[in-house]
Design a protein around this motif. Structure first.
Motif, PDB file in Angstrom:
ATOM      1  N   MET A 197      19.622 112.509  38.182  1.00 22.89           N
ATOM      2  CA  MET A 197      19.055 111.325  37.531  1.00 22.89           C
ATOM      3  C   MET A 197      17.682 111.646  36.953  1.00 22.89           C
ATOM      4  N   ASP A 198      17.585 111.602  35.615  1.00 25.40           N
ATOM      5  CA  ASP A 198      16.281 111.882  35.026  1.00 25.40           C
ATOM      6  C   ASP A 198      15.924 110.903  33.911  1.00 25.40           C
ATOM      7  N   LEU A 199      16.694 109.809  33.798  1.00 28.99           N
ATOM      8  CA  LEU A 199      16.481 108.911  32.655  1.00 28.99           C
ATOM      9  C   LEU A 199      16.210 107.460  33.065  1.00 28.99           C
ATOM     10  N   ALA A 200      15.071 106.931  32.599  1.00 30.66           N
ATOM     11  CA  ALA A 200      14.784 105.496  32.711  1.00 30.66           C
ATOM     12  C   ALA A 200      15.109 104.859  31.368  1.00 30.66           C
TER      13      ALA A 200
ATOM     14  N   SER B 173      22.983 110.048  34.415  1.00 30.56           N
ATOM     15  CA  SER B 173      21.571 110.436  34.446  1.00 30.56           C
ATOM     16  C   SER B 173      20.633 109.243  34.580  1.00 30.56           C
ATOM     17  N   VAL B 174      21.159 108.026  34.362  1.00 30.56           N
ATOM     18  CA  VAL B 174      20.295 106.841  34.374  1.00 30.56           C
ATOM     19  C   VAL B 174      19.911 106.463  35.800  1.00 30.56           C
ATOM     20  N   GLY B 175      18.579 106.299  36.049  1.00 28.09           N
ATOM     21  CA  GLY B 175      18.118 105.960  37.386  1.00 28.09           C
ATOM     22  C   GLY B 175      17.395 104.626  37.464  1.00 28.09           C
ATOM     23  N   GLU B 176      17.040 104.049  36.314  1.00 29.79           N
ATOM     24  CA  GLU B 176      16.312 102.772  36.316  1.00 29.79           C
ATOM     25  C   GLU B 176      16.486 102.109  34.952  1.00 29.79           C
ATOM     26  N   ILE B 177      16.633 100.775  34.952  1.00 30.15           N
ATOM     27  CA  ILE B 177      16.755 100.043  33.685  1.00 30.15           C
ATOM     28  C   ILE B 177      15.829  98.828  33.710  1.00 30.15           C
ATOM     29  N   VAL B 178      15.023  98.676  32.658  1.00 32.24           N
ATOM     30  CA  VAL B 178      14.204  97.472  32.490  1.00 32.24           C
ATOM     31  C   VAL B 178      14.735  96.714  31.276  1.00 32.24           C
ATOM     32  N   VAL B 179      15.076  95.448  31.476  1.00 34.83           N
ATOM     33  CA  VAL B 179      15.542  94.604  30.379  1.00 34.83           C
ATOM     34  C   VAL B 179      14.374  93.728  29.941  1.00 34.83           C
TER      35      VAL B 179
ATOM     36  N   GLN C 198       5.506  99.521  30.970  1.00 39.13           N
ATOM     37  CA  GLN C 198       4.613  99.190  32.099  1.00 39.13           C
ATOM     38  C   GLN C 198       5.390  98.707  33.317  1.00 39.13           C
ATOM     39  N   ALA C 199       6.607  98.198  33.094  1.00 43.77           N
ATOM     40  CA  ALA C 199       7.388  97.649  34.208  1.00 43.77           C
ATOM     41  C   ALA C 199       8.205  98.718  34.942  1.00 43.77           C
ATOM     42  N   LEU C 200       8.243  99.945  34.389  1.00 46.96           N
ATOM     43  CA  LEU C 200       9.014 101.013  35.052  1.00 46.96           C
ATOM     44  C   LEU C 200       8.346 101.364  36.383  1.00 46.96           C
ATOM     45  N   THR C 201       9.159 101.523  37.425  1.00 47.28           N
ATOM     46  CA  THR C 201       8.576 101.811  38.741  1.00 47.28           C
ATOM     47  C   THR C 201       8.874 103.236  39.210  1.00 47.28           C
ATOM     48  N   SER C 202       9.895 103.873  38.609  1.00 45.93           N
ATOM     49  CA  SER C 202      10.228 105.232  39.052  1.00 45.93           C
ATOM     50  C   SER C 202       9.490 106.228  38.164  1.00 45.93           C
ATOM     51  N   ALA C 203       9.398 107.459  38.607  1.00 43.70           N
ATOM     52  CA  ALA C 203       8.686 108.460  37.808  1.00 43.70           C
ATOM     53  C   ALA C 203       9.697 109.395  37.144  1.00 43.70           C
ATOM     54  N   LEU C 204      10.735 108.814  36.516  1.00 37.31           N
ATOM     55  CA  LEU C 204      11.751 109.663  35.877  1.00 37.31           C
ATOM     56  C   LEU C 204      11.150 110.316  34.629  1.00 37.31           C
ATOM     57  N   PRO C 205      11.525 111.562  34.327  1.00 33.89           N
ATOM     58  CA  PRO C 205      10.841 112.288  33.253  1.00 33.89           C
ATOM     59  C   PRO C 205      11.171 111.836  31.833  1.00 33.89           C
ATOM     60  N   TYR C 206      12.333 111.188  31.609  1.00 32.12           N
ATOM     61  CA  TYR C 206      12.703 110.763  30.251  1.00 32.12           C
ATOM     62  C   TYR C 206      12.891 109.251  30.206  1.00 32.12           C
ATOM     63  N   VAL C 207      12.566 108.689  29.031  1.00 32.77           N
ATOM     64  CA  VAL C 207      12.737 107.240  28.838  1.00 32.77           C
ATOM     65  C   VAL C 207      13.536 107.006  27.557  1.00 32.77           C
ATOM     66  N   ALA C 208      14.620 106.234  27.681  1.00 33.22           N
ATOM     67  CA  ALA C 208      15.389 105.818  26.506  1.00 33.22           C
ATOM     68  C   ALA C 208      14.939 104.424  26.109  1.00 33.22           C
ATOM     69  N   VAL C 209      14.737 104.223  24.812  1.00 32.34           N
ATOM     70  CA  VAL C 209      14.465 102.870  24.316  1.00 32.34           C
ATOM     71  C   VAL C 209      15.654 102.475  23.452  1.00 32.34           C
TER      72      VAL C 209
END
Ligand code: CTP
Ligand code: MG
Length: 232
Positions: free
Chosen positions: A1-4, A45-51, A94-105
């Protein structure tokens, strides 16, 4: 898991007229947000999702989020957005809480995003730090002003850009910090990342990854969903 993941869905959907904000509009019988969430929840790979959604829709979006199958227990949050898309993405970041290395928008308005496309963009982002999907333009392109052609534009190098756009967390955070300082807004995140001088890889997008923009797009999207997945 490396993707927020940040799902940008806080727009008003003004061009949809009476149908209102796009997140809850049913497309082929299922709300846009539900379809998009399910595609991202399928990607291992997805570990966190912010809507990110309009404040008035917080409760109903929370219900939709809680209703989705989430066997891997991915962290899911719903937060209110801002006045512009750029503000909404920054609030999501700003709402992401995990420290995953990649972010998808991703724009929730692109309801027909496939897990394969998400994975393709992610592979390129892991190589280069920043990657976006795009499709070559098919039509001839002209600059137009006051109903008259100003000039023809060479189509060869022009592409229509889609989401998801994926960046290393550090690059996206720096791009948004710079945009906030300069009060710059943009229609996509790649524009902000470009401004900080970061190279961005381009991978093939999917013509079926249309953005729901006007009411007429609904029938088109439903036909595409029906053809590709045998549903809708
Ligand atoms: N978006 C957002 N916050 C905003 C504006 C837009 O999160 N303040 C999101 C939308 O929800 C959409 C995506 O950005 O998923 C792309 O924007 P667009 O297609 O323009 O959607 P809307 O802004 O909702 O539609 P309109 O411009 O017609 O009002
Ligand atoms: Mg808009």
């Amino acid at each position: 898991m490396d993707l927020a993941v940040i799902l940008a869905g806080a727009g008003e959907g003004r061009r949809m007229g009476d149908l209102g904000p796009k997140v809850l509009i049913p497309v082929g019988g299922r709300p846009a947000l539900e379809r998009v969430l399910d595609s991202f929840l399928e990607v291992e790979s997805v570990g966190e999702i912010v809507v990110v959604i309009p404040k008035a829709l917080l409760k109903s979006a929370q219900k939709t989020v809680a209703s989705r199958p989430n066997p891997r227990g991915i962290a899911l949050h719903v937060v209110p957005g801002g006045d512009t898309r750029t503000d909404s993405v920054r609030l999501g970041l700003q709402a992401l809480t995990s420290a995953l290395p990649y972010v998808a928008v991703h724009d929730v308005a692109r309801v027909n995003v496939s897990p394969e496309l998400i994975e393709r963009v992610l592979r390129a982002a892991r190589e280069s730090g920043a990657a976006i999907p795009a499709v070559p333009l098919r039509d001839s392109v002209k600059e137009v002003a006051s109903g008259r052609v100003v000039r023809s534009v060479d189509r060869e190098r022009l592409h229509a850009v889609q989401t998801p756009q994926i960046f290393s967390h550090d690059i996206l955070a720096r791009a948004h910090a710079a945009a906030a300082e300069e009060r710059a807004a943009a229609t996509d995140d790649a524009m902000l990342v470009e401004r900080i001088g970061q190279e961005i890889a381009v991978v093939p997008g999917e013509p079926s990854n249309l953005k729901l923009t006007e009411p007429g797009d609904l029938a088109l999207l439903e036909a595409l969903i029906h053809a590709s997945r045998g549903e809708g």
